[in-house]
Design an enzyme around this catalytic site. Structure first.
Site, PDB file in Angstrom:
ATOM      1  N   GLU A  43       0.842  -1.197   0.000  1.00 33.85           N
ATOM      2  CA  GLU A  43       0.000   0.000   0.000  1.00 33.85           C
ATOM      3  C   GLU A  43       0.882   1.254   0.000  1.00 33.85           C
ATOM      4  O   GLU A  43       1.931   1.277   0.635  1.00 33.85           O
ATOM      5  CB  GLU A  43      -0.875  -0.017   1.254  1.00 33.85           C
ATOM      6  CG  GLU A  43      -1.778   1.192   1.430  1.00 33.85           C
ATOM      7  CD  GLU A  43      -2.505   1.186   2.764  1.00 33.85           C
ATOM      8  OE1 GLU A  43      -3.532   1.870   2.872  1.00 33.85           O
ATOM      9  OE2 GLU A  43      -2.043   0.496   3.710  1.00 33.85           O
ATOM     10  N   LYS A 109      -9.684   2.496  -2.106  1.00 29.13           N
ATOM     11  CA  LYS A 109      -9.875   1.903  -0.779  1.00 29.13           C
ATOM     12  C   LYS A 109     -11.209   2.367  -0.187  1.00 29.13           C
ATOM     13  O   LYS A 109     -11.462   3.563  -0.047  1.00 29.13           O
ATOM     14  CB  LYS A 109      -8.715   2.328   0.110  1.00 29.13           C
ATOM     15  CG  LYS A 109      -8.710   1.728   1.513  1.00 29.13           C
ATOM     16  CD  LYS A 109      -7.472   2.217   2.256  1.00 29.13           C
ATOM     17  CE  LYS A 109      -7.360   1.634   3.653  1.00 29.13           C
ATOM     18  NZ  LYS A 109      -6.149   2.144   4.350  1.00 29.13           N
ATOM     19  N   CYS A 143      -5.465  -2.907   2.603  1.00 26.96           N
ATOM     20  CA  CYS A 143      -5.198  -2.838   4.042  1.00 26.96           C
ATOM     21  C   CYS A 143      -6.438  -2.999   4.931  1.00 26.96           C
ATOM     22  O   CYS A 143      -6.926  -4.104   5.139  1.00 26.96           O
ATOM     23  CB  CYS A 143      -4.456  -1.546   4.349  1.00 26.96           C
ATOM     24  SG  CYS A 143      -3.499  -1.577   5.896  1.00 26.96           S
TER      25      CYS A 143
END
Length: 266
Positions: A43, A109, A143
């Protein structure tokens, strides 16, 4: 589905130094050119996980995106990882999927890490992305998304070659060492409950916020067993993933038949 070769690039991202990170990760990737179908980077690998968007974010037509596209073409493999990218007045933690033929897909995300204030400085995504590679349907995520099983739920899909929405869930991360046990546990849980392979690629080293990262990048099979687990240092590991055990497990253990039906709102 054909066997899929994946290279996990677990690096020590330089803090707020995109040029140094391009040189660093480029060298790690080029050393394995010709040996893999897919390179997975962490990331925000060009900046580190930063809430200083003025220092970390690049334009969508900037050097970082161009570099990923060029690198994928050069090494003849897909290159994926997330960048902090500014689009109009909003910054996104955006995963890019760059293919050798020049195609570029993206996933923003969805779940923003509020404990670090990410939700106050970044825009969240609204749609899942599923990409295909060598007959595999792959769900790329970022994540904190790992903690949200409803968003990640794999469903029966008769139109898909292997009968489900996806065959491999892929997570790129900056997951700090103090929370390494949830990272390791959740990777296994997501594989087991979704009847899929799972890959997680984390970074190592210490970032500009003095947070340490323990790596623990891994490839997990559909019953939750690790096929490879990395340590807490820079490592680049290539693994060949066979679809046969996945297809056999889904046939022997069709837990999807008893799954709850639900609708996920944007």
């Amino acid at each position: 589905m054909q066997p899929l070769t994946v290279t996990l690039v677990q690096g020590a991202t330089r803090w707020h130094d995109a040029e140094a990170n391009r040189d660093y990760y480029g060298a790690l990737v080029r050393a394995h050119a010709g040996a893999t179908d897919l390179f997975v980077l962490p990331e925000t690998f060009l900046s580190g996980f930063s809430n200083d968007t003025r220092a970390s974010a690049e334009a969508t037509d900037g050097a970082g995106v161009a570099w990923m596209r060029s690198l994928a073409a050069e090494v003849g493999a897909v290159v994926t990882g997330s960048l902090a990218l500014r689009e109009h007045d909003t910054v996104y933690n955006r995963l890019l999927w760059a293919t050798p033929d020049g195609d570029l897909r993206q996933y923003d995300k969805r779940h923003l890490f509020r404990m670090a204030g990410e939700h106050t400085r970044y825009g969240g995504g609204r749609e899942r992305l599923i990409v295909e590679l060598k007959g595999w349907r792959i769900l790329p995520q970022v994540c904190y998304d790992l903690r949200f099983p409803v968003w990640l739920r794999n469903r029966r899909n008769e139109a898909a070659p292997a009968g489900m929405d996806y065959d491999l869930a892929l997570f790129v991360a900056n997951w700090p060492a103090p929370r390494r046990q949830p990272w390791r546990t959740l990777l296994r849980a997501r594989a087991i409950e979704n009847l899929s392979y799972v890959i997680g690629v984390n970074r190592v080293g210490v970032d500009g916020n003095d947070l340490a990262y323990a790596g623990d990048s891994a490839v997990i099979d559909p019953v939750g067993e690790p096929l490879v687990e990395l340590g807490a240092q820079e490592q680049v590991v290539t693994i060949r993933i066979d679809p046969a055990p996945l297809l056999s497990h889904r046939e022997r253990f069709p837990a999807w038949m008893d799954a709850d039906d639900f609708q996920l709102l944007p």
